[in-house]
Design a protein around this motif. Structure first.
Motif, mmCIF file in Angstrom:
data_model
loop_
_atom_site.group_PDB
_atom_site.id
_atom_site.type_symbol
_atom_site.label_atom_id
_atom_site.label_comp_id
_atom_site.label_asym_id
_atom_site.label_seq_id
_atom_site.Cartn_x
_atom_site.Cartn_y
_atom_site.Cartn_z
ATOM 1 N N THR A 145 41.290 38.021 40.142
ATOM 2 C CA THR A 145 41.214 39.340 39.509
ATOM 3 C C THR A 145 40.114 39.366 38.454
ATOM 4 O O THR A 145 40.000 38.446 37.650
ATOM 5 C CB THR A 145 42.546 39.672 38.829
ATOM 6 O OG1 THR A 145 43.594 39.356 39.719
ATOM 7 C CG2 THR A 145 42.611 41.138 38.460
ATOM 8 N N LEU A 178 46.311 46.493 40.987
ATOM 9 C CA LEU A 178 45.447 45.332 41.192
ATOM 10 C C LEU A 178 45.420 44.943 42.666
ATOM 11 O O LEU A 178 44.372 44.563 43.201
ATOM 12 C CB LEU A 178 45.936 44.153 40.341
ATOM 13 C CG LEU A 178 45.740 44.286 38.838
ATOM 14 C CD1 LEU A 178 46.272 43.054 38.132
ATOM 15 C CD2 LEU A 178 44.269 44.482 38.496
ATOM 16 N N HIS A 200 42.234 44.270 45.093
ATOM 17 C CA HIS A 200 41.985 43.054 45.882
ATOM 18 C C HIS A 200 41.723 43.377 47.341
ATOM 19 O O HIS A 200 40.895 42.727 47.988
ATOM 20 C CB HIS A 200 43.184 42.112 45.751
ATOM 21 C CG HIS A 200 43.180 41.340 44.473
ATOM 22 N ND1 HIS A 200 42.350 40.278 44.263
ATOM 23 C CD2 HIS A 200 43.893 41.492 43.332
ATOM 24 C CE1 HIS A 200 42.549 39.802 43.047
ATOM 25 N NE2 HIS A 200 43.476 40.522 42.445
ATOM 26 N N ASP A 238 48.028 35.148 36.948
ATOM 27 C CA ASP A 238 46.791 35.910 37.003
ATOM 28 C C ASP A 238 46.283 36.041 35.572
ATOM 29 O O ASP A 238 46.775 36.841 34.792
ATOM 30 C CB ASP A 238 47.093 37.289 37.606
ATOM 31 C CG ASP A 238 45.840 38.114 37.810
ATOM 32 O OD1 ASP A 238 44.843 37.843 37.119
ATOM 33 O OD2 ASP A 238 45.881 39.035 38.638
ATOM 34 N N ALA A 249 47.248 38.866 45.335
ATOM 35 C CA ALA A 249 48.086 39.697 44.463
ATOM 36 C C ALA A 249 49.526 39.650 44.952
ATOM 37 O O ALA A 249 49.799 39.215 46.078
ATOM 38 C CB ALA A 249 47.589 41.142 44.474
ATOM 39 N N SER A 300 50.431 45.915 38.691
ATOM 40 C CA SER A 300 50.190 44.871 39.689
ATOM 41 C C SER A 300 49.853 45.459 41.050
ATOM 42 O O SER A 300 49.044 44.897 41.791
ATOM 43 C CB SER A 300 51.403 43.954 39.798
ATOM 44 O OG SER A 300 51.615 43.304 38.574
ATOM 45 N N THR A 304 37.679 44.290 40.232
ATOM 46 C CA THR A 304 38.932 44.456 40.982
ATOM 47 C C THR A 304 39.811 45.485 40.297
ATOM 48 O O THR A 304 40.368 46.374 40.920
ATOM 49 C CB THR A 304 39.734 43.134 41.008
ATOM 50 O OG1 THR A 304 38.860 42.040 40.995
ATOM 51 C CG2 THR A 304 40.673 43.097 42.170
ATOM 52 N N LYS A 305 39.941 45.311 38.989
ATOM 53 C CA LYS A 305 40.826 46.195 38.233
ATOM 54 C C LYS A 305 40.335 47.640 38.305
ATOM 55 O O LYS A 305 41.109 48.537 38.639
ATOM 56 C CB LYS A 305 40.886 45.743 36.766
ATOM 57 C CG LYS A 305 41.871 46.521 35.950
ATOM 58 C CD LYS A 305 41.512 46.521 34.488
ATOM 59 C CE LYS A 305 40.460 47.551 34.208
ATOM 60 N NZ LYS A 305 40.058 47.635 32.831
#
Lengths: 390, 364
Positions: free
Chosen positions: A49, A71, A75, A218, A22, A68, A53-54
Motif C-alpha cells: 500500500t 484500499l 490494489h 499494512d 489487501a 480497508s 494505491t490509497k
C-alpha cells in the motif's frame, strides 16, 4: 508471422494470477500462494500500500465503504497495470459452523465485476459453511475447478491442494506464539520485537496491539504504528500472535457469561453441552475475525501483566464496532485496571494527531508504571506552590 | 516578580552553591526564596494551531513571565516574535537553564528554540494543572482548533480524549459565529451573561448553526439570547463529543483560550450542574494563567529533567533566535509511490532537519 510468435510466447509463458494485497490476503497468503505456485501459475502481487494505491482506492469507491475496502480497490487497480490473466478474489463467507467472516468479503468479486472495466477473468469461488452448508466436497470442487485452469494433471492439483494446506498450517503456527512464550513475555523475560528505544534505567512498556491482520500488517494503513511504538519504548504483542487455544477459550467464556453460565473453567463443561447452548443464540459473537480481537482484549483486561491495550480500528468497520463494544463492556464488567485506548483510522496521511495520541498514551502508561513519576513529585511539593501562585 | 529577574547574579549563584546546609538554614527563609528563584529559569514554548505561548518559570515552578500571541499559520515567525517580546521584558542576559517545546508544532518548535524536551500537549497540560491544584479530577481544555479532556485520578492522568475531525466544539466555532454577527469575540462572554433566555441553536456544525441562527434572528430573538444559545451549543458539543463516555467529576480545571470567555464558563457550569456531574459552581476552577498552561507544563517537564540530571547543558539557541533566518522548504520525494511530503528546515544556509519521509532516507 509476428502474431504467431507472440501467441507462441504467450502460451509458453506461465499464467499470471493477481492477488490484491489487501483484506483476506493477509490471512491466507501462505495457502493461496503455494496453491497457485504448485499449479504452475505465476503469482503477481499488487505493490505494498502506498499513497497512489490509497488515492486511487478512495476515488474509486463509495464513501460508505470501510477504509480497508477502499484500499482493496486501490490494489485491484494497481494489479490491472500488471498484465495479469486472472485475478483471485474468493467469495469467502465462512469456514466454521456458525461464525462468518466480514459480509463485505463475499461481495467483493461481484462489486469488481460490475465496476471495473478491462478486468481479467475473476477466480472467485464461493465458500460458505455456515449458510450454504458447504463442506469437504465443495472444497474439492473448488480446487479442481481452479486447478483445471492451469493444468490438465489431476494429481498435480491434489498435490497443490495438500501443499497449500500444509503451508497454511505452518504459517499459522509461525505467526502465533504458544502459551509458554506468552507467559514469558508477560513476565518481561523476552521481547517479541526489535529492542524498543528507551532511556537508561527505563523498562520497555508492554502493550497489546489489537486490530485486524490486514490493518496491523499494512504499515501504510496503520501509519507505521509498530515503528512509532518501538520509538516510544513499547514492545507489542499483536492479536494475531496470541495463542489460538487461549483465544477460543476466552470466546467460549464470553458466550457462557452471556447465557448466565458459570463464569470460569469452560474446559470442564462437556463440549456437546456447550455447543447446544451456543447454537441458535443470537448474541453469540459470530464474526470469525473478531474472535481474536475480543479474545485478546479479554485476556489482557483480566491480566495485569501488561501496561496497556491499544486497539486500532479502521473507520466505519461494521464487525469491529461490535467487538469494540464487547471489549468496552467487558472492561466495565470486571472493573479492569488495564488502560485501553481505541484509535480509529481513515484515509488521513497527516500523522501528527496520531503521534500525539500515541505519545500521550505511552506517557500515561509510564507515569502509572514508575513510582518515581513526575506528577507525584509535583504532588509532594504542591502545597507550597499553590500559595505562591495566588 | 519581574524586577528581580533582570539578570542572574553569577556571584550570588556560586555563593549559594558553596554554602553548607547549616549556613543555608541560618539565613532567613525569604532570602533563600529570593536566591533560589534567581538561580535557574526554564522556558516552555507551546505552539498550537491558533496561539503561540511562551512561559518562563523559576525553580519553584512559579510563573515569572509569559507571552500569548496568535500563530496565524506561521509558527516560526510567531516563535521569533514571542522570543522578541520575552527578551524585551527580561533582557538579553537572562539565563535560561532549559527549554521545552509542546503543542501541535512541537517538532518544529523544538528545532527552532533548541529544546531539551519535546513532549505532547496532553502530558504538558496535565502537569501544569496538577501543579496548580493537585486535587483536580478532570481537565477541560478548549483551545482554538483543539479541545481535549483529561481525566485525573490520584494525581495521575488516566484517560484522555481529543476532538477528532471537526472543530465544532472549539474556539474557532465561536470565532466563526462572532464574525457572522460582527461582534468582537472579546465581548461575546459579557453579552451572553446579559441574557436570561438561551435560544436553542444546533451546534453540531457551523453550517447548521448558521442557518439556525439566521432563522432565529428573523424570528426576532435578541442578540444576547442568540449568543448565549451559541455558548450553550459549544458546551453541549464539547460534552457530547470530546467528553462522551468520560467520567467527569469535580474539581475541574477549565483552561485554554476559550476559558477567557465568561459566557462559556457560565454555560459549562450550568450544564455540568444540570447533569449532576458537579455540585457547586466552585468545582470549576479557571487557573490564573489559563492561556499558557501548556507552556508552563512543558517548562516543568524540562525542570524535572534537569534537576534529575544536573550535568545536562541546555540546547537553548539563545535570545538571538529572532535574528536567525529560519526557513522551511517542502518537496515531494519521488523515490517510491508513497510520494512523501518532505519538510526541510534551514537555519541560515544549513539544513538542520528533514522530516516527513516514511522510510527515513531524508532524515538528517
Amino acid at each position: 508471422m509476428r502474431e504467431k510468435n507472440i501467441s507462441k510466447q504467450y502460451s509458453k509463458r506461465k499464467k499470471r494470477v493477481g492477488f490484491p494485497r489487501a483484506l483476506l490476503y493477509y490471512y491466507f497468503k501462505a495457502m493461496w500462494e503455494s496453491f497457485f505456485k504448485a499449479l504452475g501459475a505465476e503469482v503477481v502481487l499488487s505493490s505494498p500500500t502506498n499513497k497512489i494505491t490509497k488515492d486511487r482506492g478512495v476515488l474509486e469507491t463509495l464513501d460508505d465503504e470501510c477504509y480497508s475496502t477502499k484500499l482493496f480497490h486501490g490494489h485491484v487497480l494497481d494489479l490491472l497495470d500488471k498484465e495479469i490473466d486472472y485475478i483471485f478474489v474468493p467469495r469467502f463467507a465462512s469456514r466454521k459452523k456458525r461464525e462468518v467472516g466480514c459480509p463485505k468479503f463475499v461481495a467483493l468479486a461481484d462489486i469488481l465485476k460490475y465496476t471495473k472495466d478491462n478486468l481479467p477473468p475473476i477466480i472467485g469461488p464461493h465458500y460458505s459453511t455456515s449458510r450454504e452448508k458447504h463442506g469437504f466436497w465443495r472444497l474439492v470442487k473448488i480446487i479442481f475447478e481452479i486447478g483445471f485452469k492451469f493444468t490438465k494433471n489431476p494429481l498435480r492439483i491434489i498435490y497443490a491442494a495438500l501443499k497449500a494446506r500444509k503451508d497454511h498450517k505452518t504459517a499459522m503456527k509461525n505467526i502465533s506464539i504458544d502459551e509458554e512464550a506468552l507467559k514469558k513475555w508477560e513476565n518481561s523475560e523476552i521481547l517479541l520485537n526489535d529492542a524498543p528505544l528507551i532511556e537508561d534505567g527505563e523498562k520497555p512498556l508492554k502493550v497489546a496491539l489489537i486490530g485486524h491482520t490486514y490493518m496491523l500488517n499494512d504499515s501504510f494503513a496503520s501509519l507505521g504504528v509498530r515503528q512509532k511504538l518501538q520509538k516510544l519504548g513499547v514492545d507489542v504483542i499483536t492479536s494475531e500472535q496470541m495463542p489460538r487455544k487461549l483465544l477460543e477459550r476466552q470466546i467460549l467464556r464470553l458466550s457462557m457469561v452471556n447465557y448466565g453460565l458459570e463464569f470460569s473453567e469452560p474446559e470442564k463443561l462437556p463440549k456437546k453441552q456447550l455447543e447446544k447452548h451456543l447454537i441458535g443464540r443470537n448474541d453469540y459473537l459470530y464474526f470469525e475475525f473478531e474472535h481474536e480481537i475480543v479474545g485478546t482484549a479479554m485476556h489482557f483486561l483480566e491480566n495485569k501483566s501488561i501496561d496497556g491495550i491499544l486497539m486500532l480500528v479502521n473507520f466505519i468497520c461494521g464487525p469491529v464496532s461490535v467487538s469494540m463494544e464487547y471489549a468496552k463492556q467487558y472492561a466495565k464488567k470486571i472493573k479492569s485496571e488495564t488502560p485501553i485506548i481505541i484509535l480509529s483510522l481513515d484515509a488521513h496521511t497527516g500523522e501528527a494527531g496520531f503521534q500525539t495520541r500515541l505519545e500521550a498514551f505511552s506517557d500515561i502508561l509510564r507515569m502509572k508504571k514508575s513510582t518515581e513519576t513526575i506528577p507525584k513529585s509535583v504532588k509532594m511539593v504542591s502545597g507550597s506552590i499553590i500559595e505562591s501562585w495566588s | 516578580m519581574t524586577e528581580n529577574c533582570d539578570c542572574p547574579k553569577k556571584e550570588g549563584m556560586t555563593s549559594i552553591e558553596t554554602l553548607s546546609k547549616e549556613e543555608i538554614l541560618e539565613s532567613t527563609q525569604e532570602e533563600i526564596a529570593l536566591e533560589v528563584s534567581s538561580d535557574k529559569y526554564y522556558l516552555g514554548v507551546d505552539v498550537g494551531s491558533i496561539s503561540t505561548n511562551l512561559a518562563i518559570i523559576d525553580s519553584q515552578k512559579n510563573l515569572v513571565e509569559s507571552v500569548y500571541i496568535r500563530t496565524e499559520g506561521r509558527p516560526i515567525q510567531s516563535i521569533q516574535q514571542g522570543i522578541t517580546l520575552l527578551k524585551e521584558i527580561v533582557g538579553e542576559n537572562f539565563q535560561i537553564s532549559g527549554v521545552g517545546a509542546t503543542g501541535s508544532a512541537r517538532q518544529l518548535t523544538g528545532l527552532v528554540v533548541g529544546a531539551d524536551v519535546v513532549r505532547n500537549e496532553i502530558t504538558a497540560h496535565s502537569l501544569a494543572s496538577l501543579n496548580e491544584n493537585s486535587e483536580i479530577q478532570t481537565i477541560i481544555e478548549i483551545g482554538g482548533q483543539d479541545s481535549k479532556i483529561i481525566i485525573i485520578r490520584n494525581g495521575l492522568p488516566v484517560d484522555f480524549a481529543m476532538n477528532t475531525v471537526c472543530a465544532a466544539g472549539t474556539g474557532s466555532f465561536l470565532d466563526q459565529q462572532a464574525n457572522r454577527l460582527e461582534i468582537p469575540i472579546e465581548e461575546f462572554g459579557d453579552l451572553a451573561l446579559k441574557s436570561n433566555n438561551a435560544v436553542a441553536i444546533a451546534g453540531r456544525c457551523t453550517v447548521f448553526a448558521e442557518s439556525d441562527m439566521i432563522h432565529k434572528q428573523q424570528l426576532g430573538h435578541s442578540e444576547e439570547d442568540i449568543i448565549r444559545g451559541l455558548s450553550e451549543a459549544l458546551v453541549r458539543n464539547y460534552l457530547n463529543n470530546v467528553g462522551k463516555g468520560k467520567e467527569i467529576t469535580g474539581p475541574i480545571m477549565f483552561q485554554g483560550g476559550v476559558a477567557a470567555n465568561v459566557g462559556i464558563r457560565d454555560a459549562l457550569r450550568r450544564s455540568l450542574i444540570k447533569q449532576n456531574k458537579i455540585k457547586h459552581e466552585d468545582d470549576i476552577i479557571v487557573p490564573e494563567h489559563y492561556d499558557v498552561m501548556g507552556a508552563i507544563g512543558v517548562a516543568i517537564l524540562v525542570m524535572n529533567k534537569i534537576v534529575k540530571n544536573p550535568e545536562i547543558k541546555t540546547k537553548f539557541v539563545g535570545w538571538q533566535i529572532p535574528d536567525i533566518n529560519y526557513q522551511t522548504k517542502g518537496f515531494e520525494c519521488k523515490g517510491c509511490p508513497n510520494i512523501c511530503e518532505i519538510i526541510e528546515v534551514l537555519m541560515g544556509e544549513k539544513v538542520i532537519a528533514r522530516w516527513g519521509s516514511k522510510c527515513g532516507k531524508w532524515d538528517v
